[in-house]
Design an enzyme around this catalytic site. Structure first.
Site, PDB file in Angstrom:
ATOM      1  N   HIS A  31       0.825  -1.206   0.000  1.00  0.00           N
ATOM      2  CA  HIS A  31       0.000   0.000   0.000  1.00  0.00           C
ATOM      3  C   HIS A  31       0.865   1.265   0.000  1.00  0.00           C
ATOM      4  CE1 HIS A  31      -4.035  -1.806   0.962  1.00  0.00           C
ATOM      5  NE2 HIS A  31      -3.222  -2.828   1.224  1.00  0.00           N
ATOM      6  N   ASP A 127      -5.277   6.286   2.028  1.00  0.00           N
ATOM      7  CA  ASP A 127      -5.621   4.904   1.699  1.00  0.00           C
ATOM      8  C   ASP A 127      -7.018   4.613   2.228  1.00  0.00           C
ATOM      9  OD1 ASP A 127      -5.774   1.894   2.232  1.00  0.00           O
ATOM     10  OD2 ASP A 127      -3.892   2.034   1.110  1.00  0.00           O
TER      11      ASP A 127
END
Length: 466
Positions: A31, A127
């Site tokens: 990520h 995110d």
């Protein structure tokens, strides 16, 4: 591009003011890298960057001295962090940041906005798994944009979770694992869920809140491109109520940096070893930053690689074997692979996949690895374990035709056969041709005037309009 390099308002002297974007990645390698790559692309277009990061898996600021790094208390207990349980870590992190008596994230955002030594903040890109961000950002008047680091197909599947439960696909039943999900072709029931031991209630709640965060934002960025997932992107745009859904990927190709997040040290000596190998001869083997094998699986992989007769570069992390402090190679393995196989702890993967000697990739099919492989035209042997990896594998095999899944129990003879199928046989040659064609389509998206370049320019202009 002028609009992408200056703000639409000026200071008292009439000079254009630079703008700043705050980014907040989820602290896992798969990520963090795409978020920092997106930040690189924004910085290359004239925006200043401030990176918020947790203490857990904190990035190395020295790798991007042009960015400002600001820590945020994450509240993850030591025993949870040590467990390696991604969902448990994520839940602990979100709970701590969302606690009523915890104003840590809100306070950090307020201080970042108030920093007059830096350009004014336009927005925060976070995110989608960091569920505390929307509320904290709203409290300080900061507009939000969301980055999804997985595929459009994965997000489309997650958006469909209520329907999948309603129609009985989930929770999964052993007798229905290979049942096609007609609403989400080419997926089957076995491709849908995070893993076999996931708490479906907690997972559904996490996904519901993540999609809510997207719907309440000013835009969504997905690390994919129009050439790979046109139908999935169209459906997402139809079903979401956000001003824009952009696909500027693969983000690693938009970034001017070759360096990653710094969570794992890359061994560049392997490039010198690859330089000595014949073209397209090497099988690169890596199961990512989180996936692991049990002891028997590890031994079968070792002997399958050794017996295949092909050169290979195998990434074996210190924690690659479950329950052991470090990997233990079988007796005779080193002698069997001498001069033909190389084992390292972590690879500079983008450079490895782009190397002329690499002819195949045995992968866990994390989305970053899948994108990087397709971007270089490298065909795949797929061995998914959890999260979105099953969805990615299904698309690799059935939609793009650039690899195949190695299913069932890992056994050295089966592994040897799969390697030879990919590297020697006619079917492997056909897969390789399709991979070359897909590489060209992805490259077209990234070229001047291509859909990915247009998307990142649209993103910058959108940021400047906020």
């Amino acid at each position: 591009m002028a609009a992408a390099h200056e703000s639409r308002s000026g200071d008292a002297g009439g000079r254009p003011r630079r703008r700043r974007v705050v980014v907040f990645p989820l602290p896992f390698q798969g990520h963090m890298n795409p978020m920092l790559q997106l930040a690189d692309a924004l910085h290359d277009r004239g925006l200043a960057i401030t990176v918020l990061h947790t203490g857990f898996n904190a990035p190395d600021p020295a790798r991007r001295p042009e960015f400002r790094f600001v820590p945020v208390s994450d509240g993850v207990p030591g025993e949870v962090a040590a467990s390696g349980d991604v969902i448990a870590i994520l839940n602990a992190m979100n709970a701590a940041m969302e606690a009523e008596d915890s104003a840590a994230l809100r306070g950090v955002l307020a201080s970042v906005i108030a920093d007059e030594e830096q350009p004014p903040v336009a927005c925060i890109v976070f995110d989608s798994n960091l569920l505390a961000v929307p509320r904290a950002a709203a409290a300080v008047g900061l507009k939000t944009l969301v980055l999804r680091t997985a595929s459009a197909a994965c997000f489309r599947c997650f958006m469909a979770y209520p329907m999948l439960h309603q129609k009985g696909y989930l929770p999964p039943q052993e007798s229905k694992m290979y049942m096609p999900v007609k609403e989400l072709p080419p997926l089957r029931v076995k491709d849908l869920f995070f893993n076999s031991w996931t708490d479906q209630r907690k997972m559904s709640n996490l996904l519901t809140r993540g999609i809510e965060a997207v719907n309440n934002s000013f835009g969504l960025v997905i690390n994919t491109c129009d050439a790979l997932e046109p139908a999935e992107l169209e459906r997402i745009r139809e079903e979401l109520s956000v001003p824009m859904v952009l696909a500027p990927g693969p983000l690693h190709k938009l970034s001017s940096k070759s360096t990653g997040s710094g969570l794992l040290n890359e061994d560049y000596d392997c490039i010198k070893w690859l330089d000595k190998q014949p073209p397209k001869s090497v099988l690169y083997v890596s199961f990512g930053s989180l996936a692991s094998l049990d002891t028997n699986e590890f031994l079968e992989v070792a002997w399958g690689l050794a017996n295949s007769g092909h050169p290979f570069l195998w990434v074996v992390r210190q924690d690659s074997v479950r329950g052991l402090d470090g990997p233990s190679f079988p007796n005779g393995f080193e002698a069997a692979i001498e001069g033909r196989g190389k084992v390292i702890q972590w690879a500079p993967q983008k450079e490895v996949l782009a190397h002329r000697s690499v002819g195949g990739f045995w992968t866990h099919n994390g989305w970053n690895s899948t994108l990087e492989s397709m971007s270089e035209g490298v065909p795949m042997i797929c061995r998914p374990q959890f999260a979105d990896q099953m969805i990615n594998t299904r698309y690799v095999e059935k939609t793009w035709g650039v690899g195949f899944e190695l299913e069932g129990e890992l056994e050295r003879g089966k592994i040897e056969k799969a390697i030879r199928k990919l590297m020697e046989e006619r079917e492997g040659a056909q897969i390789r041709e399709r991979a070359k064609e897909l590489k060209k389509k992805v490259a077209d998206c990234l070229s001047a005037g291509g859909s990915s370049q247009n998307a990142i320019d649209q993103f910058v202009n959108h940021i400047l309009s906020l």
